[in-house]
Design a protein around this motif. Structure first.
Motif, PDB file in Angstrom:
ATOM      1  N   ASP A  94     -53.209  17.624  36.116  1.00 46.50           N
ATOM      2  CA  ASP A  94     -54.020  17.458  37.089  1.00 46.50           C
ATOM      3  C   ASP A  94     -53.683  18.924  37.559  1.00 46.50           C
ATOM      4  O   ASP A  94     -54.539  20.155  38.122  1.00 46.50           O
ATOM      5  CB  ASP A  94     -54.140  16.848  38.431  1.00 46.50           C
ATOM      6  N   GLY A  95     -52.745  19.755  37.865  1.00 40.36           N
ATOM      7  CA  GLY A  95     -52.057  21.193  38.092  1.00 40.36           C
ATOM      8  C   GLY A  95     -50.202  21.084  37.639  1.00 40.36           C
ATOM      9  O   GLY A  95     -50.164  20.235  37.926  1.00 40.36           O
ATOM     10  N   TYR A  96     -50.258  22.808  38.532  1.00 43.68           N
ATOM     11  CA  TYR A  96     -49.198  22.556  38.062  1.00 43.68           C
ATOM     12  C   TYR A  96     -48.179  23.187  40.045  1.00 43.68           C
ATOM     13  O   TYR A  96     -48.921  24.258  40.648  1.00 43.68           O
ATOM     14  CB  TYR A  96     -48.004  23.585  37.842  1.00 43.68           C
ATOM     15  N   ARG A  97     -47.915  22.757  40.503  1.00 43.61           N
ATOM     16  CA  ARG A  97     -47.609  23.431  42.139  1.00 43.61           C
ATOM     17  C   ARG A  97     -46.646  24.986  41.738  1.00 43.61           C
ATOM     18  O   ARG A  97     -45.310  24.554  40.887  1.00 43.61           O
ATOM     19  CB  ARG A  97     -45.946  22.638  42.888  1.00 43.61           C
ATOM     20  N   SER A  98     -47.025  25.613  42.156  1.00 41.76           N
ATOM     21  CA  SER A  98     -45.842  26.884  42.108  1.00 41.76           C
ATOM     22  C   SER A  98     -44.931  26.917  42.995  1.00 41.76           C
ATOM     23  O   SER A  98     -44.827  26.307  43.600  1.00 41.76           O
ATOM     24  CB  SER A  98     -46.421  27.888  42.335  1.00 41.76           C
ATOM     25  N   ALA A  99     -43.752  27.912  43.771  1.00 45.79           N
ATOM     26  CA  ALA A  99     -42.272  27.659  44.402  1.00 45.79           C
ATOM     27  C   ALA A  99     -43.348  28.296  45.619  1.00 45.79           C
ATOM     28  O   ALA A  99     -44.145  29.500  45.750  1.00 45.79           O
ATOM     29  CB  ALA A  99     -41.459  28.745  43.261  1.00 45.79           C
ATOM     30  N   ASP A 100     -42.417  27.690  46.623  1.00 44.16           N
ATOM     31  CA  ASP A 100     -43.095  27.877  47.876  1.00 44.16           C
ATOM     32  C   ASP A 100     -41.713  29.116  48.525  1.00 44.16           C
ATOM     33  O   ASP A 100     -40.692  29.164  47.698  1.00 44.16           O
ATOM     34  CB  ASP A 100     -42.987  26.978  49.236  1.00 44.16           C
TER      35      ASP A 100
END
Length: 362
Positions: A169-175
């Motif tokens: 569904d997607g990729y979380r990037s770094a906060d």
């Protein structure tokens, strides 16, 4: 392999609870090497010499009665499980069968597989491939293009030898807020580090710079759906995993990190490692352009995919501190020599963002 959720984006933070890994682990005794070699049809062990390169596992150039080989001892907990090693071996054999420059592992004498277990460790024996490592800035432009095309062909061939990959569904990037907190902690550790040396001074300065960059660029965090398509990748494509003989690539080595990820991102990461100035980290954008154009010409990615990948890898590097976490949180100094060029490349990339993007996408 099916993904139905939003996945975490690199950089993954090191496991600080794990003991030191790779070449900090005990060497394999000569008697153990001899015992492992007896599992293969190569005759008696004559000589064994450690191979210097590599941060995660141990390797030996061994001479047996039948010839010269590379004996690999799997150590890194993330990749040293039998199931994972066997999957990597199957993929390597499949790629070699398709005519790609990959040296597959040799079978055991009893033909029961390719993995030898001894003393709680796993081993595999490979043909010794002649060649040497060459940095990308040494290569003529034609070979830079050929190298990009090779990675594109490898990516395409992996679709034929590995299981199908469904798109996540997607990729979380770094906060960036989490990254800034980590940067402040590492900066404190660098200032307090004893003995306090030139690298600590450099780290202090670079982390101050990094905190400013994280604030300046926080609004540019990639959205989860911004990643290019996911596919099987080598996972660690760089100069120390490539052997050159004359104007040919004779082997693509070390498939331990084989796995699915946004495929065009491997092309970008690889270029930043292959075509950088080893002192300053600055990229040779002429060579990067030849690499990228040839990679795209194989059909492995579009210009839009490379543009998205370049932005996401840039963001990854902006939020990545693994070298410093090894140094200050694990007292593991093997990555220390890599840090000056890595930090220099990021600062330069932030200044030359548009030019780097253009080199990858046009």
């Amino acid at each position: 392999m099916t993904f139905s959720q939003t996945l975490a984006c690199a950089p993954a933070r090191p496991d600080l609870t794990a003991p030191p890994i790779g070449t900090l682990s005990p060497p394999v005794p000569h008697a153990a090497l001899a015992e492992v070699l007896r599992r293969y049809r190569v005759g008696r062990l004559l000589t064994a010499e450690p191979v210097a390169e590599g941060l995660l596992n141990r390797g030996y150039r061994v001479t047996a009665e039948a010839g010269t080989y590379f004996l690999k001892c799997y150590i890194d907990a993330a990749t040293a499980g039998r199931e994972a090693v066997a999957a990597h071996h199957r993929a390597m054999s499949g790629l070699a069968a398709l005519g790609l420059p990959v040296a597959p592992p040799l079978p055991l004498a009893e033909r029961t597989g390719t993995i030898a277990a001894f003393g709680g460790r796993l081993f595999a024996l490979f043909p010794w491939v002649e060649g040497r490592h060459r940095h990308g800035t040494e290569l003529p432009l034609s070979q830079c293009a050929e190298l990009g095309a090779l990675l594109g062909r490898l990516h395409g061939a992996l679709d034929d030898v590995c299981a199908p990959v469904a798109q996540p569904d997607g990729y979380r990037s770094a906060d960036p807020l989490d990254s800034a907190a980590l940067a402040r902690d590492l900066r404190r550790r660098a200032r307090e580090h004893e003995p306090h040396g030139e690298l600590d001074v450099l780290v202090d300065r670079r982390l101050g710079e990094r905190l400013e960059l994280l604030t300046e660029h926080a609004h540019r965090r990639p959205a989860p759906q911004a990643a290019p398509p996911t596919g099987w990748t080598h996972g660690d494509f760089h100069g120390l995993n490539l052997l050159h003989h004359g104007d040919r690539i004779t082997a693509v080595l070390d498939w331990d990190k084989l796995g699915p990820q946004p495929r065009a991102e491997e092309a970008v990461r690889a270029a930043t490692l292959v075509f950088n100035d080893r002192a300053t980290g600055v990229l040779d954008l002429v060579r990067v352009r030849h690499w990228s154009q040839s990679y795209r010409a194989t059909g492995a990615a579009t210009a839009e995919h490379l543009a998205a990948a370049a932005h996401r890898v840039w963001w990854e590097r902006l939020n990545d501190f693994w070298m410093l976490q090894w140094r200050y949180q694990r007292a593991d100094h093997r990555a220390d020599p890599l840090y000056p060029a890595s930090a220099g490349q990021l600062a330069w990339w932030c200044e030359e963002y548009e030019q780097v993007l253009d080199a990858f996408a046009n």
